[in-house]
Write a protein that holds these residues in place. Structure first.
Motif, PDB file in Angstrom:
ATOM      1  N   GLU A  19      33.124  65.057  -5.561  1.00 43.13           N
ATOM      2  CA  GLU A  19      34.214  66.012  -5.390  1.00 43.13           C
ATOM      3  C   GLU A  19      35.225  65.808  -6.516  1.00 43.13           C
ATOM      4  N   LEU A  20      35.986  66.835  -6.817  1.00 35.07           N
ATOM      5  CA  LEU A  20      36.983  66.772  -7.884  1.00 35.07           C
ATOM      6  C   LEU A  20      37.977  65.637  -7.659  1.00 35.07           C
ATOM      7  N   SER A  21      38.312  65.365  -6.423  1.00 30.38           N
ATOM      8  CA  SER A  21      39.293  64.320  -6.101  1.00 30.38           C
ATOM      9  C   SER A  21      38.749  62.906  -6.327  1.00 30.38           C
ATOM     10  N   ASP A  22      37.450  62.767  -6.605  1.00 34.32           N
ATOM     11  CA  ASP A  22      36.859  61.435  -6.747  1.00 34.32           C
ATOM     12  C   ASP A  22      37.312  60.699  -8.000  1.00 34.32           C
ATOM     13  N   LYS A  23      37.887  61.403  -8.952  1.00 33.12           N
ATOM     14  CA  LYS A  23      38.436  60.703 -10.127  1.00 33.12           C
ATOM     15  C   LYS A  23      39.497  59.705  -9.682  1.00 33.12           C
ATOM     16  N   SER A  24      40.320  60.110  -8.730  1.00 32.88           N
ATOM     17  CA  SER A  24      41.386  59.226  -8.256  1.00 32.88           C
ATOM     18  C   SER A  24      40.884  58.177  -7.265  1.00 32.88           C
ATOM     19  N   LYS A  25      39.600  58.232  -6.923  1.00 38.31           N
ATOM     20  CA  LYS A  25      39.016  57.269  -5.981  1.00 38.31           C
ATOM     21  C   LYS A  25      38.160  56.230  -6.699  1.00 38.31           C
ATOM     22  N   GLY A  26      38.335  56.131  -8.025  1.00 35.89           N
ATOM     23  CA  GLY A  26      37.649  55.083  -8.769  1.00 35.89           C
ATOM     24  C   GLY A  26      36.281  55.442  -9.306  1.00 35.89           C
ATOM     25  N   PHE A  27      35.938  56.733  -9.355  1.00 41.72           N
ATOM     26  CA  PHE A  27      34.620  57.139  -9.828  1.00 41.72           C
ATOM     27  C   PHE A  27      34.361  56.676 -11.264  1.00 41.72           C
ATOM     28  N   LEU A  28      35.307  56.911 -12.163  1.00 43.06           N
ATOM     29  CA  LEU A  28      35.104  56.519 -13.566  1.00 43.06           C
ATOM     30  C   LEU A  28      35.060  55.004 -13.726  1.00 43.06           C
ATOM     31  N   VAL A  36      29.299  52.453 -21.062  1.00 36.06           N
ATOM     32  CA  VAL A  36      30.551  52.874 -21.693  1.00 36.06           C
ATOM     33  C   VAL A  36      31.016  54.166 -21.049  1.00 36.06           C
ATOM     34  N   CYS A  37      32.238  54.169 -20.608  1.00 37.68           N
ATOM     35  CA  CYS A  37      32.834  55.369 -20.024  1.00 37.68           C
ATOM     36  C   CYS A  37      34.285  55.397 -20.481  1.00 37.68           C
ATOM     37  N   ASP A  38      34.517  56.131 -21.543  1.00 39.51           N
ATOM     38  CA  ASP A  38      35.843  56.177 -22.138  1.00 39.51           C
ATOM     39  C   ASP A  38      36.849  56.842 -21.209  1.00 39.51           C
ATOM     40  N   SER A  39      38.095  56.752 -21.591  1.00 43.27           N
ATOM     41  CA  SER A  39      39.162  57.388 -20.833  1.00 43.27           C
ATOM     42  C   SER A  39      38.923  58.899 -20.782  1.00 43.27           C
ATOM     43  N   VAL A  40      39.093  59.461 -19.602  1.00 45.42           N
ATOM     44  CA  VAL A  40      38.901  60.897 -19.390  1.00 45.42           C
ATOM     45  C   VAL A  40      40.157  61.423 -18.706  1.00 45.42           C
ATOM     46  N   SER A  41      40.800  62.400 -19.330  1.00 45.94           N
ATOM     47  CA  SER A  41      42.007  62.973 -18.734  1.00 45.94           C
ATOM     48  C   SER A  41      41.644  63.760 -17.481  1.00 45.94           C
ATOM     49  N   ASP A  42      42.646  64.057 -16.678  1.00 43.17           N
ATOM     50  CA  ASP A  42      42.418  64.866 -15.477  1.00 43.17           C
ATOM     51  C   ASP A  42      41.828  66.223 -15.848  1.00 43.17           C
ATOM     52  N   LYS A  43      42.317  66.816 -16.930  1.00 42.40           N
ATOM     53  CA  LYS A  43      41.821  68.123 -17.381  1.00 42.40           C
ATOM     54  C   LYS A  43      40.366  68.021 -17.835  1.00 42.40           C
ATOM     55  N   GLU A  44      40.035  66.986 -18.610  1.00 39.69           N
ATOM     56  CA  GLU A  44      38.646  66.799 -19.049  1.00 39.69           C
ATOM     57  C   GLU A  44      37.716  66.597 -17.857  1.00 39.69           C
ATOM     58  N   PHE A  45      38.171  65.806 -16.880  1.00 41.48           N
ATOM     59  CA  PHE A  45      37.368  65.569 -15.688  1.00 41.48           C
ATOM     60  C   PHE A  45      37.138  66.878 -14.934  1.00 41.48           C
ATOM     61  N   GLU A  46      38.212  67.646 -14.751  1.00 40.33           N
ATOM     62  CA  GLU A  46      38.102  68.921 -14.041  1.00 40.33           C
ATOM     63  C   GLU A  46      37.167  69.882 -14.777  1.00 40.33           C
ATOM     64  N   ASP A  47      37.301  69.951 -16.100  1.00 41.18           N
ATOM     65  CA  ASP A  47      36.443  70.849 -16.878  1.00 41.18           C
ATOM     66  C   ASP A  47      34.975  70.446 -16.766  1.00 41.18           C
ATOM     67  N   ARG A  48      34.687  69.143 -16.881  1.00 40.89           N
ATOM     68  CA  ARG A  48      33.301  68.702 -16.777  1.00 40.89           C
ATOM     69  C   ARG A  48      32.772  68.903 -15.363  1.00 40.89           C
ATOM     70  N   PHE A  49      33.615  68.634 -14.366  1.00 42.14           N
ATOM     71  CA  PHE A  49      33.222  68.838 -12.973  1.00 42.14           C
ATOM     72  C   PHE A  49      32.831  70.307 -12.745  1.00 42.14           C
ATOM     73  N   LYS A  50      33.652  71.219 -13.236  1.00 41.70           N
ATOM     74  CA  LYS A  50      33.366  72.651 -13.076  1.00 41.70           C
ATOM     75  C   LYS A  50      32.092  73.034 -13.814  1.00 41.70           C
ATOM     76  N   GLU A  51      31.899  72.482 -15.008  1.00 43.47           N
ATOM     77  CA  GLU A  51      30.695  72.770 -15.783  1.00 43.47           C
ATOM     78  C   GLU A  51      29.440  72.326 -15.028  1.00 43.47           C
ATOM     79  N   ILE A  52      29.463  71.108 -14.522  1.00 44.01           N
ATOM     80  CA  ILE A  52      28.318  70.587 -13.770  1.00 44.01           C
ATOM     81  C   ILE A  52      28.113  71.398 -12.489  1.00 44.01           C
TER      82      ILE A  52
END
Length: 185
Positions: A19-28, A36-52
């Protein structure tokens, strides 16, 4: 396919789709335990989430959430490759399976792999494949997978390719600059 929102018996753990909210639940942070999982902004996460998400059931990321801590403690993904062979068959590719170091030994990896393999079968895949390290071979055998053939890898990073050739540091710098200036490299 297993219920996309099922609980693990006897635990406060829930298996479900990302879910989109999983970024704040420690997914990254969990993914960083894998690779390797570089820093991902909230906007980048949302954009990739929507794309997937636009791929629907052809690309699924599942997670296990500890409902007490609110943290994502396991994850994996499967994407469905559509082919022309085998009567326009489909193949499921499992990737990025990881269980939090503090939650290992609870069979969560098997639960993730089972969820993903069941999803692939429900999508009509004639086989489900994955790549793994030698250290993880026994785990995947316990999940019903068998070693078949070999995996090959090619990186698209020119510096890594050149370093992989065993050249000296001076040659790497010169060759990298030369290669990067070549058309079509």
């Amino acid at each position: 396919m297993e219920n996309s929102n099922s609980s693990i018996e006897g635990n406060n753990l829930r298996v479900r789709k990302l879910e989109l909210s999983d970024k704040s639940k420690g997914f990254l942070e969990l993914l960083r335990q894998l690779t390797v999982c570089d820093s991902v902004s909230d906007k980048e996460f949302e954009d990739r989430f929507k794309e997937i998400s636009m791929y629907g059931d052809d690309h699924v990321i599942c997670v296990i959430e500890d409902e007490i801590s609110g943290k994502i403690i396991a994850s994996g993904s499967v994407f469905i490759e559509k082919k022309f062979i085998r009567k326009c068959g489909k193949v499921g590719h499992i990737e990025d399976v990881v269980v939090d170091a503090g939650s290992r030994g609870m069979q969560l990896g098997k639960k993730i792999v089972g969820f993903l393999a069941d999803h692939a079968r429900s999508m009509g895949c004639y086989k489900v494949i994955l790549d793994c390290s030698d250290e993880n071979k026994v785990f995947y055998e316990k999940c019903g997978f068998k070693k078949k053939e070999i995996q090959m890898h090619r990186t698209d990073d020119p510096l890594k390719t050149i370093v992989g050739l065993g050249l000296t540091d001076d040659t790497v710098i010169v060759d990298t600059v030369t290669c990067l200036n070549m058309d079509g490299f």
